[in-house]
Design an enzyme around this catalytic site. Structure first.
Site, short mmCIF file in Angstrom:
data_model
loop_
_atom_site.label_atom_id
_atom_site.label_comp_id
_atom_site.label_asym_id
_atom_site.label_seq_id
_atom_site.Cartn_x
_atom_site.Cartn_y
_atom_site.Cartn_z
N CYS A 67 -18.98 39.76 48.35
CA CYS A 67 -20.91 39.31 47.88
C CYS A 67 -20.80 38.23 48.72
CB CYS A 67 -20.94 39.62 46.32
SG CYS A 67 -20.41 37.48 45.42
N HIS A 73 -22.80 37.96 42.10
CA HIS A 73 -21.74 38.42 42.39
C HIS A 73 -21.15 39.26 40.85
CE1 HIS A 73 -17.24 36.84 42.56
NE2 HIS A 73 -17.35 37.32 40.69
N ASP A 87 -33.91 55.02 30.50
CA ASP A 87 -33.21 55.21 29.13
C ASP A 87 -34.30 55.92 28.17
OD1 ASP A 87 -35.18 53.39 28.27
OD2 ASP A 87 -33.43 51.93 27.63
N SER A 88 -34.35 56.55 26.78
CA SER A 88 -35.53 57.23 26.31
C SER A 88 -36.06 56.40 25.61
CB SER A 88 -34.68 58.72 25.31
OG SER A 88 -33.94 58.04 24.16
N GLN A 143 -24.21 62.15 20.12
CA GLN A 143 -24.28 61.02 18.42
C GLN A 143 -22.69 62.06 17.73
OE1 GLN A 143 -25.55 58.46 18.45
NE2 GLN A 143 -27.31 58.47 19.92
N ASP A 199 -23.38 51.91 31.97
CA ASP A 199 -24.22 51.16 32.32
C ASP A 199 -24.54 49.56 31.17
OD1 ASP A 199 -26.60 51.25 29.99
OD2 ASP A 199 -25.18 52.72 29.74
N ASP A 244 -33.31 60.25 21.00
CA ASP A 244 -32.17 60.37 20.14
C ASP A 244 -32.21 59.72 19.27
OD1 ASP A 244 -31.12 58.46 22.09
OD2 ASP A 244 -28.83 58.87 21.22
N GLY A 280 -35.10 55.31 23.01
CA GLY A 280 -34.14 55.51 21.60
C GLY A 280 -33.24 54.17 20.68
N PHE A 281 -32.92 53.31 22.02
CA PHE A 281 -31.93 52.34 21.42
C PHE A 281 -33.36 51.36 20.99
CE2 PHE A 281 -30.21 47.91 22.34
CZ PHE A 281 -29.00 48.58 22.39
N CYS A 312 -19.95 34.04 47.23
CA CYS A 312 -18.54 33.91 47.49
C CYS A 312 -18.33 33.65 48.85
CB CYS A 312 -17.52 35.64 47.52
SG CYS A 312 -17.31 35.22 45.49
#
Length: 403
Positions: free
Chosen positions: A319, A348, A105-106, A202, A279, A159, A108-109, A322
């Site tokens: 998995c 899991h 990611d950039s 955006q 994601d 962004d 920005g979040f 399990c």
């Protein structure tokens, strides 16, 4: 300041998305992302790592689950250990010993999640490091420079991120600035042949602003597009309508990445609306609270009802958790100081997310996606009348009814 009207200087972007099948009724698509570290089947869920690792699971275990793309965080990696060190390890792939694809990611979040530590100007985002208090500027150019050094297969533009619940002039300002910053990211991108730069749509919950952003950003020939600014506290009705608006205007031949979405119902509905990539930290975060994801919802394994339950979390899940451990065993671990339970649940939960979208993909390929959706909803909620109204409305908008 108005949005820049002329596209950036990116050369003709590679076509990384190959559409394999489309649902004849909804907007659901099955495809392949052709990336430097292998092909990724879509729709796909991408687990999230912050500092070159996933919490509670190793790279080898992710590989064994069939994960072929995961996320790294530019903001945190840029501060610690820093891009220079990672570059010496032959990029983030070498540093993590991860043979498959990476999306970074950039940064920005963090404008939203660390708002008390940040200040936004046209220049970029000025942060105060949560590690040592040192001030640093994350500009569009610096974000791309860091991501170029990390060597991820997909990189994201910087962004201007505002919370989805914010209204008024700040939302319009952020949308126009995100377009301008996209052009700066395009101009700064030095590894166009090896790394795929995605734009981020955006506009908040304002359909007119989001439409303007879509029209502007799709003029830029970037390899893919992300739908940003959602999953931040808005109502589900607002959420799905902005997703649907975005997919209706995005080019069909490029991947569509819906950021920050991880609840099972949201994933299935948004696949129907035409999204390809997702994601979220949800499967790993919920594992740390003792919650296991199953087709009927969540199992809260700390509850006493599981103390003598010797069945696996999900008898149909392949998995390692399990196949090896019972609910009773995990319940006991969760009530001790042993962190192994969190590890087993993380394995899991990520497996569940990957399998869910793999099953959705198979149903699209076999032209039975509407039936897949109905079966999913019936298993999750029982009678269709108990399904969330927003999900029923969203699915109906693309031709899928639950009755």
């Amino acid at each position: 300041m108005a949005a820049v009207g002329s596209p950036g200087s990116l050369e003709s972007a590679p076509r990384i998305m190959r559409l394999v099948a489309e649902c004849s009724r909804s907007r659901a698509r099955a495809g392949e992302l052709r990336l430097p570290h292998g092909t990724v089947a879509t729709p796909v869920f991408m687990p999230v790592g912050t500092q070159a690792t996933m919490k509670g699971i190793t790279a080898e275990q992710l590989d064994s689950l069939g994960c072929r793309i995961c996320l790294g965080n530019t903001y945190h990696l840029g501060l610690r250990p820093g891009p220079e060190l990672i570059q010496k390890a032959h990029g983030l792939h070498g540093f993590m010993n991860w043979p498959h694809n990476l999306l970074t990611d950039s940064g920005g979040f963090q404008m939203v999640s660390l708002i008390s530590l940040s200040e936004v100007t046209e220049e970029g985002v000025r942060f105060r490091s949560p590690y040592d208090g040192e001030e640093t500027l994350l500009s569009p150019e610096r974000s791309v420079e860091i991501q170029n050094a990390l060597g991820s297969d997909i990189i994201m533009q910087l962004d201007d991120v505002v919370s989805s619940t914010v209204t008024g002039p700040r939302v319009e300002e952020a949308m126009h600035r995100s377009v301008r910053w996209l052009d700066r990211c395009i101009a700064a991108h030095k590894r166009q042949d090896k790394q795929n730069l995605f734009a981020i749509i955006q506009g908040g919950l304002n359909a007119d602003l989001r439409t303007t952003c879509l029209k502007e950003m799709t003029k830029r020939d970037v390899p893919g597009f992300a739908i940003g600014g959602l999953s931040g506290g808005e109502s589900k009705e607002q959420f799905w309508k902005m997703v649907a608006l975005s997919t209706s205007m995005l080019p069909k031949d490029k991947p569509r990445y819906l950021m920050g979405v991880g609840y099972a119902t949201d994933l299935v509905v948004c696949v129907a609306l035409g999204c390809d990539m997702f994601d979220c930290v949800y499967p790993t975060r919920t594992a740390r609270f003792g919650s296991a994801l199953v087709p009927t919802g969540n199992l809260q394994l700390k509850k006493q009802q599981y103390a003598k339950d010797f069945s696996p979390i999900n008898p149909e899940c392949p998995c390692a958790t399990c196949q090896t451990h019972s609910r009773a065993f995990l319940h006991t671990l969760l009530h001790s100081d042993n962190t192994a339970a969190l590890h087993h649940l993380t394995v899991h939960n990520i497996a569940y997310q990957l399998q869910l979208l793999s099953a959705a993909r198979s149903s699209i390929l076999e032209q039975r996606f509407p039936d897949f959706v109905r079966n999913f909803m019936r298993t999750m909620y029982g009678d269709h009348s108990l399904c969330p109204a927003w999900a029923i409305e969203a699915l109906a908008s693309v031709g899928i009814t639950l009755t």
